[in-house]
Design an enzyme around this catalytic site. Structure first.
Site, PDB file in Angstrom:
ATOM      1  CB  SER A  64      -0.956  -0.040   1.203  1.00 18.32           C
ATOM      2  OG  SER A  64      -1.934   0.955   1.127  1.00 18.32           O
ATOM      3  CG  ASP A  84      -6.410  -3.782  -3.440  1.00 21.48           C
ATOM      4  OD1 ASP A  84      -7.250  -2.923  -3.140  1.00 21.48           O
ATOM      5  OD2 ASP A  84      -5.183  -3.643  -3.279  1.00 21.48           O
ATOM      6  CG  HIS A 134      -5.736  -2.166   0.174  1.00 24.02           C
ATOM      7  ND1 HIS A 134      -4.844  -2.146  -0.879  1.00 24.02           N
ATOM      8  CD2 HIS A 134      -5.215  -1.327   1.119  1.00 24.02           C
ATOM      9  CE1 HIS A 134      -3.839  -1.334  -0.599  1.00 24.02           C
ATOM     10  NE2 HIS A 134      -4.037  -0.842   0.605  1.00 24.02           N
TER      11      HIS A 134
END
Length: 384
Positions: A157, A324, A357
């Site tokens: 991320s 995601d 995610h």
């Protein structure tokens, strides 16, 4: 009595502190005259100092990536699934460093720290920081640790964005970049989610224009709402359906017009929000989401990501997850295409996963296999 630690854990770890007296110029035009960084290390640095791996944390992460700070800890560090003996980032082979980023709220200088000029918490006076600022501060920490070059810079991320920035800003100091569940810049939708979260915090009556510490209060409701919104975006519809479905806590619809918790997912989100309030600072949340919004290495190259990555010499592993929707695989493929345009060495894996995610934090078999295989390649290069 505390339970014994797992055999594949890095065990008990002690956070360390590095103090810096030289001013750090920031992208916003201001500077920090002095600051400190909190970090943890796992494994042993080899004699050649060639086996060091930097782990970069995501928005709400910290320096505590693996192991336990106390035998009484209920849970290990946030990436314990991937760091430790025999794990993808194998601490029998690598010396791993993870620091809390500038602006953080886990010991590194940030909005909740005391401003030496006023003797009061920085609060909203803390300067805006960027991913580039974090990378430069991390480079100073590497200098302090005697690490000239990282065997790999790794992150998921927002951490993956830092790995990318490292390879651009310090190409001679990064041999491998592992970018997981990331993107070359945020979409308008993602910026919108961040803005709603920020407004939830700023509109809380206890926010006091960011000076809530001086008032002795916390904008609990706003921060809780921000986390609840963020948490929804980290999970996939599949994950939420499997975990909660439309289950009612009492097994029936009470037609509750007091808006108390009825559905299991409501209780879960409220729990996550309350827990987050106890462990995170609201000003830091504002700062981190803005740093995420600002990340766009192609902006200085007429929006040409290939040009932005032209100086990169590191080999890349890019990993994406099918469910995601915050940073979908298409965004990872943008990074891959830009690297291939410049004839860079890049491997790409799209992992089937229902976790959304948050999949980058989970011990998913295919993901860990891909990750471990690539890190084996990194280890061979350092003789680890």
């Amino acid at each position: 009595m505390a339970k014994p630690l797992p055999a594949d854990s890095v065990g008990l770890v002690e956070p360390q502190r590095a103090y810096f007296e030289d001013a750090l110029p920031l992208d916003c035009g201001r500077s920090l005259a002095r600051y400190e960084m909190v970090y943890e290390t796992y494994g042993t640095l080899n004699a050649e100092r060639s086996n060091a791996v930097l782990v970069c944390h995501a928005l709400s992460g910290s320096h505590h990536a693996a192991g336990y700070n106390s035998l009484d800890d209920r849970k290990p560090g946030w990436w314990d699934a991937c760091i430790g003996p025999g794990k993808p980032i194998d601490t029998d082979r690598f010396f791993v460093v993870c620091c809390n980023n500038l602006g953080g709220c886990h010991g590194t200088t940030g909005p909740s720290s005391v401003n030496p000029e006023t003797g009061q918490p920085y609060g909203p006076d803390f300067p805006m920081v960027t991913v580039g600022d974090w990378v430069r501060s991390q480079a100073r920490l590497a200098d302090r640790l005697g690490i000239d070059s990282w065997a790999a810079v790794v992150g998921g991320s927002l951490g993956g964005m830092q790995a990318m920035q490292w390879s651009i800003d310090f190409p001679d100091r990064v041999r491998h970049a592992v970018v997981i569940a990331a993107a070359p810049r945020l979409s308008a939708q993602n910026i919108a989610f961040n803005e709603v979260a920020r407004q939830a915090i700023r509109s809380d009556p206890e926010f006091h224009d960011g000076r809530y510490q001086s008032e002795g209060v916390i904008p609990r409701r706003g921060l809780m709402l921000a986390r609840m919104l963020g948490h929804i975006t980290y999970l996939s519809d599949e994950a939420m359906r499997a975990k909660f479905g439309r289950d009612l806590r009492k097994g029936k619809d009470d037609f509750n017009f007091n808006y108390d918790v009825e559905f299991e997912v409501e209780g879960y989100l409220r729990y996550q929000g309350r827990r987050f309030v106890e462990n995170f600072d609201a000003n830091t949340y504002l700062l981190m989401t803005k740093a995420l919004d600002y990340f766009d290495p192609a902006a200085q190259f007429r929006d040409d990501l290939s040009a932005a990555l032209d100086r990169v010499t590191a080999s890349y592993l890019v990993v994406a997850f099918t469910s995601d929707w915050r940073f979908p695989p298409s965004r990872s493929r943008e990074i891959v295409r830009a690297l291939l345009d410049g004839n860079k060495n890049v491997s790409f894996a799209e992992v089937e996963a229902d976790e959304g995610h948050d999949a980058f934090l989970k011990p998913i078999a295919h993901y860990q296999s891909v990750f471990a295989t690539y890190m084996d390649r990194v280890a061979l290069r350092v003789g680890a």
